[in-house]
Design a protein around this motif. Sequence first.
Motif, mmCIF file in Angstrom:
data_model
loop_
_atom_site.group_PDB
_atom_site.id
_atom_site.type_symbol
_atom_site.label_atom_id
_atom_site.label_comp_id
_atom_site.label_asym_id
_atom_site.label_seq_id
_atom_site.Cartn_x
_atom_site.Cartn_y
_atom_site.Cartn_z
ATOM 1 N N GLN A 146 0.783 -1.231 0.000
ATOM 2 C CA GLN A 146 0.000 0.000 0.000
ATOM 3 C C GLN A 146 0.817 1.285 0.000
ATOM 4 O OE1 GLN A 146 -0.649 2.274 2.729
ATOM 5 N NE2 GLN A 146 -2.184 3.462 1.605
ATOM 6 N N PRO A 147 1.939 1.398 0.742
ATOM 7 C CA PRO A 147 2.669 2.671 0.713
ATOM 8 C C PRO A 147 3.168 3.075 -0.674
ATOM 9 C CG PRO A 147 3.326 1.396 2.620
ATOM 10 C CD PRO A 147 2.477 0.489 1.770
ATOM 11 N N VAL A 148 3.575 2.108 -1.493
ATOM 12 C CA VAL A 148 4.132 2.435 -2.807
ATOM 13 C C VAL A 148 3.101 2.273 -3.915
ATOM 14 C CG1 VAL A 148 5.920 1.832 -4.498
ATOM 15 C CG2 VAL A 148 6.476 1.874 -2.056
ATOM 16 N N LEU A 149 2.199 1.314 -3.785
ATOM 17 C CA LEU A 149 1.160 1.086 -4.793
ATOM 18 C C LEU A 149 -0.212 1.211 -4.134
ATOM 19 C CD1 LEU A 149 3.611 -1.307 -5.396
ATOM 20 C CD2 LEU A 149 2.293 -1.314 -7.512
ATOM 21 N N PRO A 150 -0.573 2.402 -3.680
ATOM 22 C CA PRO A 150 -1.800 2.544 -2.888
ATOM 23 C C PRO A 150 -3.067 2.232 -3.666
ATOM 24 C CG PRO A 150 -0.895 4.701 -3.436
ATOM 25 C CD PRO A 150 0.138 3.690 -3.818
ATOM 26 N N GLY A 151 -3.122 2.617 -4.953
ATOM 27 C CA GLY A 151 -4.310 2.359 -5.747
ATOM 28 C C GLY A 151 -4.506 0.879 -5.997
ATOM 29 N N LYS A 152 -3.437 0.181 -6.371
ATOM 30 C CA LYS A 152 -3.511 -1.251 -6.622
ATOM 31 C C LYS A 152 -3.781 -2.023 -5.339
ATOM 32 C CE LYS A 152 -2.809 -1.167 -11.062
ATOM 33 N NZ LYS A 152 -3.849 -1.605 -12.018
ATOM 34 N N ALA A 153 -3.236 -1.568 -4.224
ATOM 35 C CA ALA A 153 -3.488 -2.221 -2.945
ATOM 36 C C ALA A 153 -4.964 -2.110 -2.564
ATOM 37 C CB ALA A 153 -2.613 -1.612 -1.859
ATOM 38 N N GLU A 154 -5.554 -0.941 -2.838
ATOM 39 C CA GLU A 154 -6.972 -0.754 -2.527
ATOM 40 C C GLU A 154 -7.837 -1.671 -3.395
ATOM 41 O OE1 GLU A 154 -9.382 0.468 0.061
ATOM 42 O OE2 GLU A 154 -7.581 1.724 -0.017
ATOM 43 N N ARG A 155 -7.438 -1.822 -4.638
ATOM 44 C CA ARG A 155 -8.194 -2.699 -5.538
ATOM 45 C C ARG A 155 -8.088 -4.156 -5.090
ATOM 46 N NH1 ARG A 155 -7.092 -2.968 -12.038
ATOM 47 N NH2 ARG A 155 -8.489 -4.696 -12.538
ATOM 48 N N LEU A 156 -6.903 -4.576 -4.705
ATOM 49 C CA LEU A 156 -6.716 -5.936 -4.203
ATOM 50 C C LEU A 156 -7.507 -6.159 -2.921
ATOM 51 C CD1 LEU A 156 -5.444 -8.720 -4.051
ATOM 52 C CD2 LEU A 156 -3.325 -7.659 -3.207
ATOM 53 N N TRP A 157 -7.539 -5.162 -2.057
ATOM 54 C CA TRP A 157 -8.298 -5.240 -0.810
ATOM 55 C C TRP A 157 -9.779 -5.504 -1.116
ATOM 56 C CZ3 TRP A 157 -6.207 -5.966 3.678
ATOM 57 C CH2 TRP A 157 -6.881 -5.676 4.865
ATOM 58 N N GLY A 158 -10.283 -4.836 -2.122
ATOM 59 C CA GLY A 158 -11.667 -5.058 -2.524
ATOM 60 C C GLY A 158 -11.880 -6.440 -3.116
ATOM 61 N N GLN A 159 -10.912 -6.936 -3.895
ATOM 62 C CA GLN A 159 -11.026 -8.270 -4.469
ATOM 63 C C GLN A 159 -11.079 -9.349 -3.389
ATOM 64 O OE1 GLN A 159 -7.828 -8.731 -7.275
ATOM 65 N NE2 GLN A 159 -8.796 -7.400 -8.816
ATOM 66 N N LEU A 160 -10.438 -9.083 -2.263
ATOM 67 C CA LEU A 160 -10.452 -10.019 -1.145
ATOM 68 C C LEU A 160 -11.759 -9.950 -0.353
ATOM 69 C CD1 LEU A 160 -6.799 -9.487 0.080
ATOM 70 C CD2 LEU A 160 -7.773 -11.711 -0.540
ATOM 71 N N GLY A 161 -12.619 -8.985 -0.681
ATOM 72 C CA GLY A 161 -13.861 -8.833 0.044
ATOM 73 C C GLY A 161 -13.700 -8.166 1.393
ATOM 74 N N GLU A 162 -12.564 -7.489 1.599
ATOM 75 C CA GLU A 162 -12.309 -6.827 2.874
ATOM 76 C C GLU A 162 -13.138 -5.546 2.981
ATOM 77 O OE1 GLU A 162 -10.605 -7.780 5.400
ATOM 78 O OE2 GLU A 162 -9.233 -9.351 4.698
ATOM 79 N N ALA A 163 -13.563 -5.224 4.192
ATOM 80 C CA ALA A 163 -14.319 -3.998 4.443
ATOM 81 C C ALA A 163 -13.376 -2.826 4.670
ATOM 82 C CB ALA A 163 -15.212 -4.183 5.667
ATOM 83 N N GLY A 164 -13.889 -1.620 4.453
ATOM 84 C CA GLY A 164 -13.101 -0.424 4.712
ATOM 85 C C GLY A 164 -11.970 -0.261 3.722
ATOM 86 N N SER A 165 -10.977 0.538 4.109
ATOM 87 C CA SER A 165 -9.839 0.846 3.242
ATOM 88 C C SER A 165 -8.567 0.212 3.785
ATOM 89 C CB SER A 165 -9.650 2.362 3.134
ATOM 90 O OG SER A 165 -8.444 2.676 2.463
#
Length: 706
Positions: free
Chosen positions: A517-536
């Motif tokens: 997330q620190p270096v690839l914040p946009g891609k990390a957020e997208r992956l977080w959503g793919q995992l079904g995780e809540a929040g940011s």
Amino acid sequence: MSHDDFPTDHPAVVTCGLPYANGDLHVGHLRTYVAGDALSRGLRRIGQQTAFVCGSDMHGTPVAVNAAEEGVEPREFALDYHDTYAETFPQFNVEFDNYGHTDDETNTELTQEFVRSWVDEGHVHEKEIEVAWDTEEDQPLPDRFVEGTCPYCGEQARGDECDEGCQRHLEPGDIEDPVSTITGNPAEYRTREHKFLRLADFQEYLQGFLDRIEGTDNAKNQPREWVEGELQDLCITRDMDWGIDYPAGGDEGEDTAEDLVLYVWVDAPIEYVASTKQYSERVGADEYDWEQVWKIDGETEDGTEWDDDWTDESGDVVHVIGRDIIQHHAVFWPAMLRGAGYNEPRSILATGFVGIDGKALSTSRNRAVWADEYLDAGFHPDLFRYYIATGAGLETDVDFSWDRFAERVNGELVGNVGNFINRALLFAARNYDGTPDAAISEDVRDRIEETLESFETAVRDYDVRTLAELATELSDYGNEYIQRTEPWHLLDEDPSEAAQVIRDCVQLAKAVAVVMQPVLPGKAERLWGQLGEAGSVADVSLDTALEAPPETFDEPDQLFEQVEDDHIAELNEELQDRVEEASDDGDDADEADVDLEPLETDRIGFEDFEGVDMRVGEIVTAESVEDADKLLKLEVDIGHEVRQVVAGLAELHDVDELPGTRVILLANMEQATIFGVESNGMVLAAGDEADLLTTHEDAPLGTRVQ
């Protein structure tokens, strides 16, 4: 004096050198801001309260000159660029908590407050100096209104800085053979009264400051030459209209300096404080108190007192800058802070420069990859962030090449990280509707914990490159794990083992999202959503990487897309055409045009480096090698013994001046016979001019370089 390890119990602020509101942003600028953004995100990830602030540098002569050429007022000219920067940074996922500018009310008031403090404490004096004068226009020529010869190194220089040579700060009157940039005519020197900050008052303090400052080696070592010698007073005023007025009043009377403005390098760094204050005022002191970051002692607005021991009780100030402004941040700025009763920086990180395809970046030759150009190419901002963060260590120069950009994206992000995420989550979604009902294995838990420890260490060491590589390394581990276990076979042969493998892989994917997330914040957020995780993912702590993933999630889409060869070829052609067009137009450039060899793409391991035996040595004798115009035979004392070495220095160094010179010798180089003379080692030097490598301090002969 040591600092507490991050995270500390007090707030931190990360700042980046202010972009000068006088031109477009390019990849060289963005390297600093990406590093600062990644570091601030990393600090928050390990639990450090952090504000990330910056602002546009609005004042100074270049703005005034260019505004006049366009027929607009300087403020209008600078504000246009300020607005552009404020829009551009978020497009690269550089998200400041506050982005101000030096001409706003907060910075104006704080700057004048600083100066009054220096006056009250007796650190400011007035003296007559010689300033360059354009006799044709009958006006003074401050800073970049005048050019000439640097008095220290003899290179062509601007009035305020030897930008092409020794990079020293230059005071009014220093430039030799001055020429007006307004008319091109020779300038003359005339006597004027100006205000000076007496840096000698802070010399002992600055020497101690450099002993305790953290950050890159160049920021810690380069300023020692200046603070250990005779410190010249800093002229803090200029003869011009555009800038913050020198504060009237005090012991000097009301009208002493009514026709002077403050030097841009007075109000520019104070914007760090002003921007932090603006952020604090917006969110409230309960959430973030700017005074606890910047003030040495005193009390907050609610009356809370704190101790004056800055290492224990005050905030941690981290500056991320380009290496061309080290002197301003490591000498002028801490003296300015000290004189006003403000906290000193904890660390200064000075980044290397960015070249383009093996050559020095040159804005005047249009040899640059501009921020808008990258965005117009349609690439995700995180791809650039990853490429520029992993290209080299923070203080090392890095080369931007569209070809290598494509190679790194396709190989490391698409082929490694994206491949692992897609394989793991697709298999999990299709066969288990999400995370299998199994516990994480001990080996995978240990591997994730090792990555989290490396993450914390990288943040504490300000190691942005390692921070960026952790997700790639963890994905590589995941790919190897899948390939070794072949879960597609285990589904029929051993279903419980298959569930264990995929459970591990989903956990690895979650850990990848947290550390990337620190270096690839946009891609990390997208992956977080793919995992079904809540929040940011931006809001979670580091140990969240080991928490169980959601039970269910859908099939993922591709996290990274392949960069096509045809697209890269078009970008290369556009860049080449633009450079050639600028050259054909006869633009000789104001900047040094130095060809840089491309960086080696093949990496070596630490064990390989340990096998390189470099020693501190001293040349004892030097003499010419018969029939070889370029070669010298040297006797080099390396403590253990005196080595005979043949070196190609004859045409580049005065042979009579070499004895007594400290050098670095590669001691385990294979012996060779050159022009009949045995050579037992190699003296290290940089570039075609054979700039001999040496040490800053007097390390004993024979000391190993490591």
